[in-house]
Design a protein around this motif. Structure first.
Motif, PDB file in Angstrom:
ATOM      1  N   PHE A  37       0.922  -1.196   0.001  1.00 48.22           N
ATOM      2  CA  PHE A  37      -0.027  -0.093   0.080  1.00 48.22           C
ATOM      3  C   PHE A  37       0.887   1.289   0.133  1.00 48.22           C
ATOM      4  N   ARG A  38       0.155   2.285  -0.315  1.00 46.52           N
ATOM      5  CA  ARG A  38       1.081   3.533  -0.326  1.00 46.52           C
ATOM      6  C   ARG A  38       0.030   4.809   0.291  1.00 46.52           C
ATOM      7  N   GLN A  39       0.915   5.828   0.928  1.00 49.87           N
ATOM      8  CA  GLN A  39       0.265   6.845   1.328  1.00 49.87           C
ATOM      9  C   GLN A  39       0.843   8.204   1.017  1.00 49.87           C
ATOM     10  N   ARG A  45      -4.435   6.238   2.439  1.00 49.33           N
ATOM     11  CA  ARG A  45      -3.562   5.158   2.166  1.00 49.33           C
ATOM     12  C   ARG A  45      -4.597   4.364   1.094  1.00 49.33           C
ATOM     13  N   GLU A  46      -3.700   4.172  -0.165  1.00 54.44           N
ATOM     14  CA  GLU A  46      -4.193   3.323  -1.421  1.00 54.44           C
ATOM     15  C   GLU A  46      -3.543   1.951  -1.482  1.00 54.44           C
ATOM     16  N   VAL A  93       4.790   7.089   0.804  1.00 56.43           N
ATOM     17  CA  VAL A  93       5.551   6.017   1.784  1.00 56.43           C
ATOM     18  C   VAL A  93       4.811   4.857   1.268  1.00 56.43           C
ATOM     19  N   TYR A  94       5.645   3.831   1.081  1.00 56.00           N
ATOM     20  CA  TYR A  94       5.241   2.498   0.549  1.00 56.00           C
ATOM     21  C   TYR A  94       5.223   1.500   2.004  1.00 56.00           C
ATOM     22  N   SER A  95       4.006   0.788   2.175  1.00 58.31           N
ATOM     23  CA  SER A  95       4.039  -0.095   3.197  1.00 58.31           C
ATOM     24  C   SER A  95       3.715  -1.501   2.721  1.00 58.31           C
TER      25      SER A  95
END
Length: 126
Positions: A37-39, A45-46, A93-95
């Protein structure tokens, strides 16, 4: 204790590439979905991509199809996100995330995933 640790983020010019890694420890996830996911600042968050299990299907958000590739290495308990043709709007930010247990929620639903990494910053300059 389960941990997901991302690496590989950084600053890249538009059109460039980065490969993110997410190493899991504390348990294996070979039978569970893992995803990214990324924000971005000021945005929600998407969902970016998910792989249902080792050898399973992959799901991508429309905005990354043809540019990003998710893969997994069971032996290393690691999930990767290869990002090509990066655009400034990919800055975020990629999680990484992993299912705690298999469930029926959509793979793009953040609530499907019980474990999360701390995130890694990706910045794409124009």
């Amino acid at each position: 204790q389960v941990q997901l640790v991302e690496s590989g983020g950084g600053l890249v010019q538009a059109g460039g590439s980065l490969k993110l890694s997410c190493a899991a420890s504390g348990r294996t996830f070979s039978s569970n979905a893992m995803g990214w996911f990324r924000q971005a600042p000021g945005k929600e968050r998407e969902f970016v991509a998910a792989k249902t299990r080792i050898g399973g299907n992959t799901i991508y958000a429309d905005f990354v199809k043809g540019r990003f590739t998710i893969s997994r290495d069971n032996a290393k308990n690691t999930v990767y996100l290869q990002m090509n043709s990066l655009k400034p709007e990919d800055t975020a930010v990629y999680s990484c995330a992993a299912e705690e247990s298999r469930n029926s929620r959509s793979y793009s639903d953040y609530a499907r995933y019980g474990y999360w990494g701390q995130g890694t910053q990706v910045t794409v300059s124009s």
